[in-house]
Design a protein around this motif. Sequence first.
Motif, PDB file in Angstrom:
ATOM      1  N   LEU A   1     -10.990 -26.147 -10.703  1.00 62.52           N
ATOM      2  CA  LEU A   1     -11.023 -24.861 -10.008  1.00 62.52           C
ATOM      3  C   LEU A   1     -10.638 -25.017  -8.538  1.00 62.52           C
ATOM      4  CD1 LEU A   1     -14.246 -23.140 -11.392  1.00 62.52           C
ATOM      5  CD2 LEU A   1     -11.924 -22.245 -11.516  1.00 62.52           C
TER       6      LEU A   1
ATOM      7  N   SER B   1     -15.812 -22.431  -5.799  1.00 64.55           N
ATOM      8  CA  SER B   1     -15.788 -23.154  -7.076  1.00 64.55           C
ATOM      9  C   SER B   1     -17.163 -23.730  -7.394  1.00 64.55           C
ATOM     10  CB  SER B   1     -14.751 -24.276  -7.032  1.00 64.55           C
ATOM     11  OG  SER B   1     -13.462 -23.758  -6.782  1.00 64.55           O
TER      12      SER B   1
ATOM     13  N   ASN C   1     -10.946 -18.968 -12.956  1.00 58.95           N
ATOM     14  CA  ASN C   1     -10.076 -19.000 -11.781  1.00 58.95           C
ATOM     15  C   ASN C   1     -10.013 -17.644 -11.092  1.00 58.95           C
ATOM     16  OD1 ASN C   1      -7.889 -20.088 -10.032  1.00 58.95           O
ATOM     17  ND2 ASN C   1      -6.644 -18.615 -11.175  1.00 58.95           N
TER      18      ASN C   1
ATOM     19  N   TRP D   1      -6.847 -25.658  -8.406  1.00 65.00           N
ATOM     20  CA  TRP D   1      -6.034 -24.920  -9.387  1.00 65.00           C
ATOM     21  C   TRP D   1      -4.705 -24.423  -8.820  1.00 65.00           C
ATOM     22  CZ3 TRP D   1      -6.835 -24.660 -14.532  1.00 65.00           C
ATOM     23  CH2 TRP D   1      -6.053 -23.756 -15.252  1.00 65.00           C
TER      24      TRP D   1
END
Length: 323
Positions: free
Chosen positions: A171, A60, A43, A174
């Motif tokens: 991701l 991502s 992340n 997130w």
Amino acid sequence: MNNRTMWLWLTALGAVGAFYFVRSLSAIFFPFFMGLIGAYALNGVVTRLGRFKIRRGLASALVVLTVLLTFVLLLMVFIPFVQKQIVTLAVKAPQLAGGWLQELKPLLSSVAEGFGTATTPDELKAKVSEHVGDIFSWSLSVITNLLTNGMALANIISLIILTPVIMFYLLKDWPRMVVSVYELIPYKYRATTSLYIGRIDKTLSDYARGQILVCLTLMVLYSVSLWLIGVEQAFFLGIMTGFLSFIPYVGAVLGLLATLANGFAHFEGWNQIILILVVFVAVGLIEGNILSPRFIGERVGLHPVWIIFALLASATWFGFAGV
């Protein structure tokens, strides 16, 4: 029954229910678990890419694709190496066994006379030379069957295909997921929960950074040490052993077994085998007494017994990949 006792019973029942829920889904749970771990670890990289005006979805995808390509390249290098070492060892095993039996012939003769056995060293040598090839052929067939087994193949495919997909979506969303989870926490507990989550995040981040430094240092130590004692493919074995060292205990053992197999496949004398053992013992002492205390210390604070329990439990639920 007062409220406190009721909450304790509900918590215990919830924990037991969660355990059996995870256990019942262990066959499909691992890709989601690895996707979550990967998303948590990566992340920060995706967030940093966002500072360069790269959309989070694209960032991502780039990060996941890079990790996947790295993993595939490692497999492309590792599998042919292992296959070559197994074939070389299988071809040379009868010759090695015959040479060792020839060296031990005086000792075996005296033992045979002492116990009154009718088998002579030459007969024993013939039997060993006859069957050692069969042993390696059987071992190779077992490995092949394990790799081609339906469930094992399904787990590998799910790990390779599903994990990157799950990691990408986690991701990508997130920040929104973190906000959603935070809003589920009752307002009066949010400050305390945020404090403890922050401490956990800092502990895991410090541990990860320290472990990366330890693994990189071990890659250098193993590679240079094995190269100095004349081991074939020293740098590959050193990098592999250092990389696997993030798995407590298991990484060093696997590296030692791979290096010993390579040493026997290119056997030139017992001196090198002894030096390999000395290298692994010495580097293990350096790691345990200098590197780990310096870079990691007691950041996690887990007792070795809990680490061993976690390894065995993960192996039971998810197989070798769980370790």
